[in-house]
Scaffold this active site. Structure first.
Site, short mmCIF file in Angstrom:
data_model
loop_
_atom_site.label_atom_id
_atom_site.label_comp_id
_atom_site.label_asym_id
_atom_site.label_seq_id
_atom_site.Cartn_x
_atom_site.Cartn_y
_atom_site.Cartn_z
N GLY A 172 0.82 -1.22 0.00
CA GLY A 172 0.00 0.00 0.00
C GLY A 172 0.85 1.26 0.00
N HIS B 237 -9.58 -7.51 11.55
CA HIS B 237 -8.70 -8.22 10.61
C HIS B 237 -9.40 -9.31 9.80
CE1 HIS B 237 -5.77 -6.04 13.00
NE2 HIS B 237 -4.91 -6.26 12.03
N SER C 73 4.31 1.37 1.73
CA SER C 73 5.27 0.49 1.04
C SER C 73 5.75 1.13 -0.26
CB SER C 73 4.62 -0.85 0.73
OG SER C 73 4.08 -1.39 1.91
N ASP D 242 -7.41 -0.97 2.08
CA ASP D 242 -7.91 0.40 2.27
C ASP D 242 -8.16 1.12 0.95
OD1 ASP D 242 -7.55 -0.09 4.90
OD2 ASP D 242 -5.90 1.31 5.22
O1 F6P Z 1 -3.30 -0.58 5.97
C1 F6P Z 1 -4.32 -1.52 5.99
C2 F6P Z 1 -4.91 -1.67 7.34
O2 F6P Z 1 -5.74 -2.77 7.23
C3 F6P Z 1 -5.66 -0.49 7.94
O3 F6P Z 1 -6.97 -0.33 7.52
C4 F6P Z 1 -5.57 -0.78 9.41
O4 F6P Z 1 -5.69 0.41 10.15
C5 F6P Z 1 -4.22 -1.34 9.54
O5 F6P Z 1 -3.94 -1.97 8.31
C6 F6P Z 1 -4.04 -2.32 10.67
O6 F6P Z 1 -2.72 -2.77 10.63
P1 F6P Z 1 -2.07 -3.84 11.59
O7 F6P Z 1 -2.52 -5.19 11.13
O8 F6P Z 1 -0.61 -3.66 11.43
O9 F6P Z 1 -2.58 -3.55 12.96
#
Ligand code: F6P
Length: 318
Positions: free
Chosen positions: A102, A248, A105, A127
Site C-alpha cells: 500500500g 482483521h 510500502s 484500504d
Molecule cells: O493498511 C491496511 C490496514 O488494514 C488499515 O486499515 C488498518 O488500520 C491497519 O492496516 C491495521 O494494521 P495492523 O494489522 O498492522 O494492525
C-alpha cells in the site's frame, strides 16, 4: 538476463499471492531469474532471499495472505536500513525489485529506487488508499464486509436495533463507502468528512416512522470512535445500539475474481516494465486495464474516495 526480486510489504491483502505468482511466472517465462524476499523490507535488510521456480508459486492463486509473509519495517525507514537492503540486492546481482503493498510500502519503493535499484510498485491494500489506481485486495475486503453487514442486518431486524459496524480504513474511507452503499447502510462515516450526528439520528428516526426494523451505520475506523458514537446515537434516538468491529477478518480470506484478475494483470505488467526498460514505475489500473505511472507521481498524491458515491448513498437511504 534480468534478475528480479519480489516482496510483499505492509498490511496483507487478498490477492497478494496472485500478484506474486504473476511476477514469478511472467518473469521466468521471459527468461528472468526471480527471487522471493521473505518478510518484506525486514527480510530485504536481513538478506532473506530465495530463488523462485514455477512450482514455488503453484496452488496459491486462491489463497489469502502472502506466502512471502510481510512486515511493517521501522529499520527500512532509516538510511542505514535501506543501504543494507541495497547491499543485499547488489550481492545477489539483482537490479530490479517489485514491491507489492500500500501507500507506505510504495513510499519505501521510491526511497530504494533512489539508491539505484529499478523498483516497480504494485498497489495492494484493502484500504484502497493508493492514488490513481484501484488496489489489489480492496474488492475482496468490500465483499467480506458486505457479507458481515448482510448477516448483521438479519439480527438487527429481528431485535429492532441500530448497529454500528466498524470497518478498516484509518485514513481512507473508501472501504466503508463501498461496503456501506452495497450493504444499504443508513449512514456511512468516513475520515474525510465530519460526521453530522443530528442528520444520522434523523435518518434513524425517519426509518422508524416508516416501519423500518433496523438501522445500519458503517463507520471507517479512522472516522469516529465507535463507543462514543454509540452513546451519541442512543442519547439522540433512544434506540438500542450495538457495535460490531470487523477488524482483521477483512484482511483474510480467498481473493475475489476481480482481485485475482487485477493481481495477474498487474504482476505481468510489472515484469513488462522491467523488460521494456521503464524504470521506477507503479502499475495502476482497475481490473484488467493497467498502465504504468512514475513512482514519484504516486507518492506525491493522496487518494480521495469517490465522494459522489456518498451522495448516492445519502439519497438512496432517505
Ligand atoms: O493498511 C491496511 C490496514 O488494514 C488499515 O486499515 C488498518 O488500520 C491497519 O492496516 C491495521 O494494521 P495492523 O494489522 O498492522 O494492525
Amino acid at each position: 538476463m534480468h534478475s528480479i526480486a519480489v516482496l510483499t510489504s505492509g498490511g496483507d491483502a487478498p490477492g497478494m499471492n496472485a500478484a506474486i505468482r504473476a511476477v514469478v511466472r511472467a518473469g521466468i517465462y521471459n527468461g528472468c531469474k526471480v527471487y522471493g524476499v521473505y518478510q518484506g523490507f525486514e527480510g530485504l535488510i536481513a538478506g532473506q532471499l530465495k530463488e523462485m521456480s514455477l512450482g514455488s508459486v503453484a496452488d496459491i492463486i486462491h489463497r489469502g495472505g502472502t506466502i512471502l509473509r510481510t512486515s511493517r519495517s521501522q529499520a527500512f525507514m532509516t538510511p542505514e536500513g535501506r543501504e543494507k537492503a541495497k547491499a543485499n540486492l547488489d550481492a545477489a546481482g539483482i537490479g530490479n525489485l517489485v514491491i507489492i503493498g500500500g501507500n507506505g510500502s510504495l513510499k519505501g519503493a521510491l526511497e530504494i529506487s533512489r539508491l539505484g535499484i529499478n523498483t516497480i510498485g504494485i498497489p495492494a491494500s484493502i484500504d484502497n488508499d493508493v492514488v490513481y489506481t484501484r488496489s489489489i485486495g480492496f474488492d475482496s475486503a468490500v465483499n467480506t464486509a458486505l457479507d458481515a453487514i448482510n448477516r448483521i442486518r438479519d439480527t438487527a431486524s429481528s431485535h429492532g436495533r441500530v448497529f454500528i459496524i466498524q470497518v478498516m480504513g484509518h485514513s481512507c474511507g473508501e472501504l466503508a463507502l463501498f461496503a456501506g452503499v452495497a450493504g444499504g447502510a443508513e449512514s456511512i462515516l468516513i475520515p474525510e468528512i465530519e460526521p453530522d450526528f443530528d442528520q444520522i439520528a434523523l435518518k434513524i428516526e425517519n426509518g422508524l416512522k416508516r416501519g423500518k426494523l433496523h438501522s445500519i451505520l458503517v463507520v471507517a475506523e479512522g472516522a469516529y470512535p465507535v463507543m462514543e458514537l454509540q452513546t451519541i446515537i442512543q442519547e439522540k434516538t433512544g434506540q438500542d445500539t450495538r457495535i460490531t468491529i470487523l477488524g482483521h477478518v477483512q484482511r483474510g480470506g480467498t481473493p475475489t475474481a476481480v482481485d485475482r484478475i487485477m493481481a495477474s494483470c498487474m504482476g505481468k505488467a510489472a515484469v513488462d516494465c522491467i523488460l521494456d526498460g521503464r524504470v521506477n514505475m507503479m502499475i495502476s489500473g482497475v481490473e484488467e486495464k493497467t498502465h504504468a505511472i512514475p513512482l514519484g507521481e504516486v507518492v506525491k498524491g493522496t487518494h480521495t474516495p469517490e465522494l459522489n458515491i456518498l451522495e448516492i448513498a445519502r439519497i438512496l437511504s432517505t
